[in-house]
Write an enzyme that holds these catalytic residues in place. Structure first.
Site, PDB file in Angstrom:
ATOM      1  N   GLU A 143       9.223  -4.253  10.450  1.00 35.49           N
ATOM      2  CA  GLU A 143       9.666  -2.969   9.879  1.00 35.49           C
ATOM      3  C   GLU A 143      10.276  -2.071  10.946  1.00 35.49           C
ATOM      4  O   GLU A 143       9.665  -1.827  11.996  1.00 35.49           O
ATOM      5  CB  GLU A 143       8.462  -2.266   9.208  1.00 35.49           C
ATOM      6  CG  GLU A 143       8.828  -0.910   8.629  1.00 35.49           C
ATOM      7  CD  GLU A 143       7.854  -0.378   7.591  1.00 35.49           C
ATOM      8  OE1 GLU A 143       6.885  -1.086   7.242  1.00 35.49           O
ATOM      9  OE2 GLU A 143       8.077   0.759   7.132  1.00 35.49           O
ATOM     10  N   ASP A 189      -0.966  -6.091  -0.015  1.00 36.48           N
ATOM     11  CA  ASP A 189      -1.405  -5.490   1.257  1.00 36.48           C
ATOM     12  C   ASP A 189      -2.916  -5.326   1.326  1.00 36.48           C
ATOM     13  O   ASP A 189      -3.550  -4.931   0.333  1.00 36.48           O
ATOM     14  CB  ASP A 189      -0.796  -4.091   1.404  1.00 36.48           C
ATOM     15  CG  ASP A 189       0.552  -4.104   2.082  1.00 36.48           C
ATOM     16  OD1 ASP A 189       0.859  -5.068   2.808  1.00 36.48           O
ATOM     17  OD2 ASP A 189       1.311  -3.125   1.888  1.00 36.48           O
ATOM     18  N   ASP A 247       0.846  -1.202   0.000  1.00 34.63           N
ATOM     19  CA  ASP A 247       0.000   0.000   0.000  1.00 34.63           C
ATOM     20  C   ASP A 247       0.880   1.251   0.000  1.00 34.63           C
ATOM     21  O   ASP A 247       0.379   2.373  -0.077  1.00 34.63           O
ATOM     22  CB  ASP A 247      -1.017  -0.008   1.154  1.00 34.63           C
ATOM     23  CG  ASP A 247      -0.366  -0.035   2.519  1.00 34.63           C
ATOM     24  OD1 ASP A 247       0.871  -0.190   2.600  1.00 34.63           O
ATOM     25  OD2 ASP A 247      -1.100   0.081   3.527  1.00 34.63           O
TER      26      ASP A 247
END
Ligand code: KIV
Length: 278
Positions: free
Chosen positions: A195, A97, A58
């Site tokens: 992340e 996503d 995304d």
């Protein structure tokens, strides 16, 4: 008859990567090279370069649509980009996503996954969140939807968090993330994406996980690496995040840059300490 304009789609030699191949790569210690793509031409470029996984992220909200966050991305956008990315792929595994609030309930998550896998031709869906997503992951997993659980920095929470910040630097946060990783795997996640966390935490989560862990800014010890393709080609405007390496610096073509990225991930040359957080 295959009428695709991409010659690599006619070749028969490379078997498509499966979820079982990714699990085996973790066990064998073979690094998994992943990149984002949003259309068939970039997908074909990454396929030619030997990428194992392609993510329709995304992040397209920011790098394709020019928004400042991923929040405005819709399910229709994701389905469209997933479908046109699939059109350029033969070997890599395709993940997509679920966009912001499209998986707020188990019912929504199943509906969005059905669209991304059916119309968008994705082979796995990825969405953000820790323990709170365990029920949703179990619900999807039991119905045959492969899931990647995205933990650490969760860009869809940008307005709640007040910015994009490194996660897991303090012990409480790190312990919560370790626990989340375990709970999400037990709920049925087939892959974890981590992340922007310190390298030591990336290594610990990876060592404890039974499923592949893909990192972005999570240090060199995760089972694989992912970056936004425009970042490795120096196309993204603004300040480059610490974990990004511009592979066009040492390459004279897009094909060479992407192939060098794949080779650097496979050899462990990327990420170095300079691209990691402590
Ligand atoms: O949306 C995206 O591109 C992602 C990567 C940054 C991992 O989630």
């Amino acid at each position: 008859m295959n009428t695709s304009p991409y010659p690599h789609l006619q070749q028969q030699d490379a078997k498509p990567v499966t979820i079982a191949d990714l699990a085996r790569m973790k066990v064998d210690g073979e690094k998994i090279a992943c990149l984002t793509a949003y259309d068939a031409s970039f997908a074909a470029l990454e396929d030619r370069a030997g990428a194992d996984v392609v993510l329709v992220g995304d992040s397209l909200g920011m790098v394709v649509q020019g928004e400042s966050t991923t929040v405005p991305v819709t399910v229709d956008h994701m389905v469209y980009h997933s479908r046109i990315t699939a059109a350029g792929l033969r070997r890599p595994f395709l993940m997509a996503d679920l966009p912001f609030l499209s998986y707020a309930t188990k019912h929504d998550a199943l509906d969005t996954s059905r669209r991304l896998m059916g119309e968008g031709k994705a082979q796995m869906v990825k969405f953000e969140g820790g323990e709170i997503q365990a029920d949703t992951i179990e619900h999807l997993s039991m119905r045959g939807v492969p899931v990647c659980a995205h933990i650490g920095l969760q860009p869809q929470l940008v307005h709640k968090m007040g910015g994009f910040k490194i996660q897991g630097r303090d012990k409480t946060q790190a312990d919560t993330m370790l626990r989340d990783a375990r709970i999400l795997e037990e709920a049925g996640a087939d892959m974890l994406l981590l992340e922007c966390v310190p390298s030591a935490l990336g290594a610990e989560i990876t060592a404890n996980a039974g499923v592949p862990v893909i990192g972005i800014g999570a240090g060199p010890d995760t089972d694989g690496q992912i970056l936004v393709v425009y970042d490795i080609l120096g196309l993204s405007p603004g300040k480059k995040p610490r974990f990004v390496r511009n592979f066009m610096d040492d390459a004279n073509s897009l094909d060479a840059a992407v192939a060098n990225y794949v080779a650097a991930v496979k050899s462990g040359d990327y990420p170095s300490a300079a691209h990691s957080f402590t």
